[in-house]
Design an enzyme around this catalytic site. Structure first.
Site, PDB file in Angstrom:
ATOM      1  CG  ASP A  54      -2.270   0.625   0.980  1.00 31.00           C
ATOM      2  OD1 ASP A  54      -2.261   1.836   0.720  1.00 31.00           O
ATOM      3  OD2 ASP A  54      -3.321  -0.033   1.056  1.00 31.00           O
ATOM      4  CG  HIS A 111      -5.164   3.830   0.480  1.00 33.20           C
ATOM      5  ND1 HIS A 111      -4.783   2.515   0.334  1.00 33.20           N
ATOM      6  CD2 HIS A 111      -6.365   3.929  -0.132  1.00 33.20           C
ATOM      7  CE1 HIS A 111      -5.708   1.864  -0.341  1.00 33.20           C
ATOM      8  NE2 HIS A 111      -6.688   2.689  -0.634  1.00 33.20           N
ATOM      9  CB  SER A 138      -9.036   0.734  -0.723  1.00 32.98           C
ATOM     10  OG  SER A 138      -8.394   0.879  -1.951  1.00 32.98           O
TER      11      SER A 138
END
Ligand SMILES: *[C@@H]1O[C@H](CO)[C@@H](O)[C@H](O)[C@H]1NC(C)=O
Ligand SMILES: *[C@@H]1O[C@H](CO)[C@@H](O)[C@H](O)[C@H]1NC(C)=O
Length: 735
Positions: free
Chosen positions: A143, A206, A529
């Site tokens: 990620d 994220h 996600s």
């Protein structure tokens, strides 16, 4: 040249030229006309130490005397064989023709696609766990890095890293691992974008969010400015995290993704969570995620992958490999709403994540009445970029006729607040100023009020939480099937919570994704996600009970125990949610599994038209696409059934499957079919008896009849009275 290498060459050239023309704009290009290409050469060499010499000899032959060693960006050798190199298109075509090369494709940019959601899934804090085993599981999170100081990654009570862990921590002045985050690496094949830090540290948010959703420890009183307050926790708090930073502010390149797979498999991760995907579907051996996850699967490592955020249109799912679970995103029962109070006392309920508390009434202005110079009402009413005059809206609440991207907010930064309108309000977003998204009926009422008074005013309240009894519903943005590459393998495979998920956040990352005055340790965001790490955690949970299970067995348990869902729209159905909504409590006791090993996927690839040479290189053994080894797609031992037919065609298709018993003792399962009128589905034999763990029984399912709609949903359930092993059967008209 033999026939098979000849056809392999043709195959390679077709795809190469297809990609060059399709995707040239988004690849990692360079000033001298060279781009980064992946040269994929299949399974790893016995002699990994000399891999780079072997690659170099091949490059020198093709590029000639101008070959520069520094053009090689990566050598993949720890878990598979290949390299990333800067080449011209002509050189790439030449290398693609070389013996031993499976595929050559440009390195493209992929994109990134709490914890109340675990309660919604039925995993309470007190769920039975094999804590000691869970603590030995290492989750590889590919990620945007991680913010290691977040309380969700506190390592109090953790012992040293598991003994078989071979990874490393790229520590630096600004980054340290601990006993929770036991590995961290960063990959960047091209120049770093301005503002990014070459470190596993996450400045985007994220990666911190997804990692904490999988394995964050318990943190009480976590919230975003009081919103969503509660105990934040991952699905498997005792598990360890290994960070592979592949995503930067400009995306996540294929060359970096493959480098992370090459390391993670060799480092000894037990499972991989990958909330990233490409824009367009690609054939399996020309896709970094498909190739990387295939080699992971060979080593018993499951890769969980997000479906993508390009829904609700058909054919938008780009995660298509049968050896990985593809995860759609759906709602949970917690929903954020934002009330708007007008000067006349009327209130309207909008949707947003609004942490701001306006307290007072502010003047209202309609964007259609505030065009900037060079624009008129027909564009400014939608608040398109730069279309609204900032001087007219300063200090006021702006009413727009649509919603818009976050970058637009900068152009009317002086507004006190903004009201937007949309028909699709199934997920709430954050904005850098007080904001709420109304339905168009509410918007019209506000316009009527504005024309009824000389000085219209409004205020926007801080968001509140309401219970959403319709959940789970697949959210509109979640990418939909059918599967573009293999029509008769259903994708996505299942759905998990991916709407308005609270999880860890770096204090430096903007809450709304754009310039934002706020800073927080937890943030609420939505996406496939966010659903992918839920499935990763459930897979870890399953693995702690059944350490020897293959990735396919884990995936089968996830799918056959998922809760069935209903179509919201006729064209949606299984193409939105696959087998349904994952159920972690049932997934640890599936009764039977549809298992599959590398050789099953090899047969499948042969059936997909890949040549012996390509498949042999990929697997590294002598498995070949000989007559007995070319699998029919309908016979891949998949936990769901899909059949595409043309409009004029009558369905008449058999599927072969094998079930493996995973419970001790004897058991007898009976098949039951649910099918709509017009479709006749039979199972033979319809009763299967098993004798203990590992016993396998095969059956044939036959689908016959006509379909009256674009997509028809049916199902098969094998039941022994206590386990219900369910598979969706989807028949659809293609074209
Ligand atoms: C408004 O601007 C658009 C685009 O510039 C133009 O096509 C349209 O004719 C204009 N409308 C009016 C009413 O001036
Ligand atoms: C269905 O397919 C089977 C096997 O290919 C064939 O024997 C049979 O005749 C077909 N039935 C119909 C109604 O077309």
């Amino acid at each position: 040249m033999t026939r098979s290498t000849m056809s392999s060459l043709v195959f390679k050239l077709i795809f190469l030229s297809l990609f060059c023309s399709l995707l040239v704009s988004s690849s990692d290009s360079n000033d001298d006309g060279r781009k980064i290409y992946i040269v994929y050469m299949g399974s790893k060499l016995e002699d990994t130490a000399s891999a780079h010499l072997y690659h170099r000899a091949m490059l020198e032959e093709v590029v000639g005397s101008t070959f520069a060693p520094e053009s090689v960006i990566y050598t993949y050798k720890r878990s598979f064989n290949g390299f990333a190199v800067k080449l011209t298109e002509e050189e790439a075509l030449k290398i693609a023709a070389k013996e031993g090369v499976v595929s050559v494709f440009p390195s493209e940019k992929n994109h990134l696609h709490t914890t109340r959601s675990w309660d919604f899934l039925g995993i309470s804090q007190n769920v039975p766990r094999v804590k000691q085993v869970e603590s030995n599981i290492v989750v590889g999170v590919f990620d945007s890095g991680i913010w290691p100081e977040n309380p969700s990654f506190n390592d109090d009570g953790f012992g040293p890293a598991p003994a078989n862990w071979r990874g490393t921590c790229q520590a630096s002045t600004n980054f340290r691992c601990n006993r929770k985050i036991i590995g961290a690496r960063a990959y960047r094949s091209s120049t770093l974008p301005p503002g990014d830090v070459r470190s596993p540290r996450d400045t985007d948010g994220h990666g911190t969010h997804t990692a904490s959703t999988v394995a964050g420890v318990l943190v009480s009183q976590a919230s975003l400015y009081g919103l969503g307050v509660g105990t934040a926790r991952g699905g498997v708090p005792p598990a360890r995290i290994a960070v592979y930073k592949i995503c930067w502010s400009d995306g996540c390149s294929d060359a970096d993704i493959l480098a992370a797979f090459d390391d993670a498999i060799a480092d000894g991760v037990d499972i991989i969570s990958l909330s990233v995907g490409g824009k367009v579907p690609q054939p399996y051996l020309y896709n970094s995620i498909a190739i990387g996850s295939f080699h992971a699967m060979k080593r018993g490592i499951l890769t969980s992958n997000s479906a993508g955020n390009n829904g609700p249109k058909s054919f938008t799912v780009t995660s298509l490999s049968p050896w990985l679970p593809t995860v759609a995103a759906s709602s949970s029962d917690r929903k954020f709403v934002t009330q708007v109070l007008l000067g006349n006392g009327n209130t309207y309920q909008g949707v947003s994540i609004n942490t701001f508390d306006m307290r007072n009434q502010y003047p209202l202005i309609y964007a259609g009445n505030a065009p900037s110079i060079g624009f008129n009402s027909s564009t400014s009413r939608y608040c398109y970029e730069d279309s609204v005059d900032p001087n007219l809206v300063r200090g006021k609440i702006l009413l727009c006729d649509s919603t818009f991207g976050p970058t637009v907010f900068a152009s009317f930064g002086g507004a006190a607040g903004v009201l937007m309108q949309s028909n699709t309000r199934d997920h709430a977003s954050s904005y850098p100023l007080p904001a709420s998204v109304l339905d168009p009926a509410g918007g019209n009422n506000i316009k009527r009020y504005m024309s009824s008074t000389r000085a219209p005013t409004a205020t926007i309240f801080k968001s509140t939480v309401v219970r959403d009894t319709s959940a789970p519903v697949v959210v509109s943005f979640s990418s939909r099937g059918p599967n573009y590459v293999t029509h008769d393998i259903l994708k996505p495979d299942s759905t998990a919570p991916g709407v308005e998920i609270l999880a860890a956040w770096p204090p430096v990352a903007p809450i709304s994704g754009v310039r934002d005055s706020r800073s927080a340790l937890y943030n609420i965001i939505s996406g496939t996600s966010m659903s992918c790490p839920h499935v990763t955690a459930i897979a870890v949970h399953i693995k702690t009970f059944y350490p020897s299970w293959s990735p396919a067995a884990i995936k089968s348990a996830l799918m056959t125990t998922a809760s069935p869902m209903n179509a919201r729209f006729n064209s949606d159905a299984e193409f939105a949610y696959g087998s349904g909504h994952v159920n972690p409590l049932k997934a640890v006791d599936p009764g039977l599994v549809y298992d599959a090993s590398e050789s099953d996927y090899v047969k499948f690839l042969c059936g997909e038209g890949y040549t012996t040479a390509m498949v042999r290189s990929t697997t590294g053994d002598n498995s070949a696409c000989t007559s007995g080894n070319i699998g029919r797609v309908w016979d891949l031992n998949y936990p769901s059934f899909a059949l595409s037919i043309s409009r004029s065609q009558t369905a008449n298709q058999s599927f072969r499957r094998t079930l493996t018993n995973v419970v001790s003792g004897a058991s007898t399962y009976r098949a039951s079919i649910s099918a709509p009128q017009g479709l006749s589905i039979s199972v033979n034999p319809s009763v299967l008896s098993f004798n203990g763990i590992g016993d396998q029984k095969s059956f044939t399912l036959t689908v016959r009849g006509t379909v009256s709609q674009a997509i028809v949903s049916a199902s098969l359930v094998w039941s022994d009275g206590s386990h219900n092993v369910r598979s969706p059967i989807t028949v659809y008209v293609l074209g």
